[in-house]
Motif scaffolding. Structure first.
Motif, short mmCIF file in Angstrom:
data_model
loop_
_atom_site.label_atom_id
_atom_site.label_comp_id
_atom_site.label_asym_id
_atom_site.label_seq_id
_atom_site.Cartn_x
_atom_site.Cartn_y
_atom_site.Cartn_z
N GLY A 24 -95.09 -55.79 -13.48
CA GLY A 24 -93.97 -56.12 -12.61
C GLY A 24 -92.88 -56.93 -13.28
N TRP A 25 -93.02 -57.15 -14.58
CA TRP A 25 -92.01 -57.92 -15.31
C TRP A 25 -90.69 -57.15 -15.30
CZ3 TRP A 25 -92.73 -62.68 -17.76
CH2 TRP A 25 -91.64 -63.14 -18.52
N LEU A 26 -89.58 -57.80 -14.98
CA LEU A 26 -88.27 -57.15 -14.87
C LEU A 26 -87.51 -57.32 -16.18
CD1 LEU A 26 -87.31 -58.39 -11.28
CD2 LEU A 26 -88.50 -56.27 -11.94
N ASP A 27 -87.67 -56.32 -17.07
CA ASP A 27 -87.05 -56.42 -18.41
C ASP A 27 -85.53 -56.39 -18.34
OD1 ASP A 27 -89.42 -55.92 -20.56
OD2 ASP A 27 -89.80 -54.81 -18.69
N ASP A 28 -84.98 -55.63 -17.38
CA ASP A 28 -83.53 -55.40 -17.34
C ASP A 28 -82.79 -56.40 -16.45
OD1 ASP A 28 -83.90 -53.19 -19.00
OD2 ASP A 28 -84.30 -51.86 -17.28
N PRO A 40 -81.42 -60.17 -15.75
CA PRO A 40 -81.19 -61.48 -16.39
C PRO A 40 -81.77 -62.61 -15.53
CG PRO A 40 -79.19 -60.76 -15.31
CD PRO A 40 -80.16 -59.61 -15.16
N GLU A 41 -82.10 -63.73 -16.16
CA GLU A 41 -82.65 -64.87 -15.42
C GLU A 41 -81.59 -65.53 -14.55
OE1 GLU A 41 -84.46 -67.57 -18.12
OE2 GLU A 41 -86.05 -66.19 -18.72
N GLU A 42 -80.31 -65.44 -14.94
CA GLU A 42 -79.22 -66.01 -14.15
C GLU A 42 -78.15 -64.95 -13.91
OE1 GLU A 42 -77.88 -69.40 -16.36
OE2 GLU A 42 -79.13 -70.75 -15.20
N ILE A 43 -77.48 -65.06 -12.78
CA ILE A 43 -76.38 -64.13 -12.42
C ILE A 43 -75.20 -64.96 -11.94
CG2 ILE A 43 -77.94 -62.24 -11.80
CD1 ILE A 43 -77.50 -63.04 -8.86
N ASP A 44 -74.02 -64.28 -11.85
CA ASP A 44 -72.87 -64.98 -11.29
C ASP A 44 -73.13 -65.31 -9.83
OD1 ASP A 44 -71.60 -64.69 -13.69
OD2 ASP A 44 -70.40 -62.95 -13.10
N ASP A 45 -72.75 -66.52 -9.42
CA ASP A 45 -72.94 -66.96 -8.03
C ASP A 45 -72.06 -66.09 -7.13
OD1 ASP A 45 -73.22 -68.19 -5.63
OD2 ASP A 45 -72.81 -70.22 -6.35
N LYS A 93 -84.02 -62.09 -7.74
CA LYS A 93 -85.03 -61.05 -8.01
C LYS A 93 -86.15 -61.60 -8.90
CE LYS A 93 -81.83 -57.12 -7.60
NZ LYS A 93 -81.24 -55.95 -8.30
N CYS A 94 -85.80 -62.58 -9.74
CA CYS A 94 -86.80 -63.14 -10.66
C CYS A 94 -87.80 -64.02 -9.94
CB CYS A 94 -86.11 -63.93 -11.77
SG CYS A 94 -85.02 -62.94 -12.82
N GLU A 95 -87.40 -64.55 -8.79
CA GLU A 95 -88.30 -65.43 -8.05
C GLU A 95 -89.50 -64.68 -7.50
OE1 GLU A 95 -86.07 -67.43 -5.08
OE2 GLU A 95 -84.74 -68.46 -6.50
N GLU A 96 -89.33 -63.39 -7.24
CA GLU A 96 -90.40 -62.59 -6.66
C GLU A 96 -91.22 -61.87 -7.73
OE1 GLU A 96 -88.44 -59.96 -4.01
OE2 GLU A 96 -87.66 -61.54 -2.70
N CYS A 137 -88.29 -62.39 -15.88
CA CYS A 137 -87.15 -61.52 -16.14
C CYS A 137 -86.76 -61.59 -17.61
CB CYS A 137 -85.95 -61.94 -15.28
SG CYS A 137 -86.16 -61.67 -13.51
N GLY A 138 -85.95 -60.61 -18.01
CA GLY A 138 -85.45 -60.59 -19.37
C GLY A 138 -86.46 -60.04 -20.36
N GLU A 139 -86.10 -60.16 -21.64
CA GLU A 139 -86.98 -59.63 -22.69
C GLU A 139 -88.28 -60.41 -22.73
OE1 GLU A 139 -87.05 -59.00 -27.56
OE2 GLU A 139 -85.32 -59.95 -26.57
N TRP A 140 -89.41 -59.69 -22.63
CA TRP A 140 -90.72 -60.33 -22.68
C TRP A 140 -91.17 -60.51 -24.12
CZ3 TRP A 140 -95.63 -58.90 -24.48
CH2 TRP A 140 -96.67 -59.79 -24.11
N LYS A 141 -91.67 -61.70 -24.46
CA LYS A 141 -92.20 -61.96 -25.78
C LYS A 141 -93.61 -62.51 -25.66
CE LYS A 141 -87.73 -63.04 -27.91
NZ LYS A 141 -86.93 -64.07 -28.64
#
Length: 455
Positions: free
Chosen positions: A270-274, A276-281, A307-310, A314-318
């Protein structure tokens, strides 16, 4: 029969009056000096004319009372004033020193103590009274920063060197944490005992000739470390040394990193690769007065991506890092007992050339009472300054003058706290402070008093 009763009653009254008069005479004989400031101090007390002492003394009523005192009227000033006694007073047969002070504006940084000066032959004049004027005793409250104590300092002449040394009472009482009138008493006894009372309650007992009670002690140590003794060059103070026969193991890798990549880690489902952790308000709008020519291109502030809270992330997983099981760090030889260890070196003791014995301190007489202080607060009121031969005179003044004022102030304080609805909190805070002060007076905690009591 009635006539006999009348005669008996008259005789009883006469005897009672005679008894009261005798006691009053006895009390007066015990009182050497008592300043109430009921009359103007001008002409009786001498204000220092030294340049640094600009503080103005005033005769004012204590707040809420008709009783007058000597008032520190301005903050951030130096004050000095002195009153000569009719004749010098010896301390060798015992003496009682007492005075009242009220910190009407509190005391965050400054002194409220008295100095009992030696005769003028010691090298001072009233109009030149300052911090260098020779005194025998300094006594009273002092508070600034971590300093919070009722000073008692004795200046004693070393019979061998002829020098005057300040001897400070160890672990003195603390200054009461309020704005009420308090009375401070120092009782010097002919058997070398010193008692310090605050509000008539004993807070400290000491012996002038005991090294545990004064710093430095009045009587020097019999022996001292030899100042000419030198540690031998081959003296080894190391209790442990690296084992000279130890060798680093062949498989010891000092370059192995502390952490390595956890190759067994798997990206959470369920990791959201695409995303971002932050977006424009999305709720942010460009201010109406934004000028792009002056302020540049406006960009909406960032906010957390909902979306990242659920999702697990988010973002590139390492792959995460983990502790390296092969890590050992820099190798050091283990420590062993040092066969050449001789202990911590210290110079040998020799007889102290400055040692002397005392049966009783060689007290210098006091010829004047002075107040020489620097304070950041105004509103410090001094009253009922007493020098007496016997503690009974001091106790009588406490009962008749200080106690009624103190009780009235306490009642007023309670009424004000009740009216503002803060009596519960204030009472709790007061209880906490009382417990802290009581704890700080315990002998085994006295050395930590500054850490226990906070302003």
């Amino acid at each position: 029969m009635r006539e006999a009763k009348r005669i008996t009653l008259r005789l009883a009254i006469v005897l009672l009056l005679a008894f009261v008069s005798f006691n009053q005479l006895f009390a007066d004989d015990d009182t050497i000096f008592h300043e109430t400031f009921d009359e103007s101090f001008s002409g009786r007390w001498i204000v220092s004319e030294k340049e640094d002492y600009k503080g103005v003394w005033k005769r004012e009523k204590s707040e809420g009372h008709d009783d007058y005192g000597l008032l520190v009227s301005e903050p951030a000033k130096k004050y000095a004033i002195v009153k000569e006694l009719d004749e010098p007073v010896s301390l060798k047969d015992g003496i009682v020193l007492q005075f009242e002070t009220r910190l009407q504006s509190g005391l965050e940084c400054g002194g409220a103590y008295l100095k009992y000066l030696r005769p003028q032959e010691a090298g001072w004049v009233p109009k030149g009274f300052d911090s260098e004027s020779p005194y025998s005793i300094m006594f009273g409250p002092d508070k600034c920063g971590t300093t919070n104590k009722v000073h008692f300092i004795l200046k004693h002449k070393n019979p061998k060197s002829g020098e005057y040394v300040e001897h400070h009472l160890k672990f003195p009482p603390s200054v009461p944490h309020d704005k009420l009138t308090h009375v401070y008493t120092a009782i010097l006894k002919s058997d070398n005992e010193l008692q310090i009372l605050v509000d008539g309650e004993e807070k400290k007992k000491a012996n002038f000739l005991t090294s545990d009670d004064f710093e430095p002690p009045l009587v020097p140590a019999k022996t001292i470390p030899d100042p000419d003794d030198v540690k031998p060059e081959d003296w080894d103070e190391r209790a442990k040394i690296p084992d000279p026969e130890a060798a680093k193991p062949e498989d010891w890798d000092e370059d192995a990193p502390l952490e390595i990549v956890d190759e067994d880690a798997v990206k959470p489902e369920g990791w959201l690769d695409d995303e971002p952790e932050e977006i424009d308000d999305p709720e942010a709008t460009k201010p109406e007065d934004w000028d792009e020519e002056e302020d540049g291109e406006w960009e909406a502030p960032k906010t957390d991506n909902p979306k990242c809270e659920e999702a697990p992330g988010c973002g590139e997983w390492k792959k995460p890092m983990k502790r390296n099981p092969a890590y050992k760090g820099k190798w050091h030889a283990p420590l062993i007992d040092n066969p050449n260890y001789k202990g911590i070196w210290k110079p040998q003791d020799i007889p102290n050339p400055d040692y002397f014995e005392l049966d009783q301190p060689d007290f210098e007489p006091i010829a004047a009472v002075g107040i020489e202080i620097w304070t950041m607060q105004d509103g410090i009121l001094f009253d009922n300054i007493l020098v007496a031969k016997d503690e009974k005179a001091a106790a009588s003044i406490r009962d008749t003058t200080w106690k009624p004022k103190f009780d009235a102030e306490k009642e007023k304080q309670k009424a004000e706290e009740a009216a503002t609805g803060t009596d519960g909190l204030a009472g709790f805070q007061k209880k906490v402070f009382e417990l802290l002060y009581q704890a700080a007076e315990l002998s085994f905690l006295s050395k930590h008093k500054d850490k226990i009591i906070v302003s």
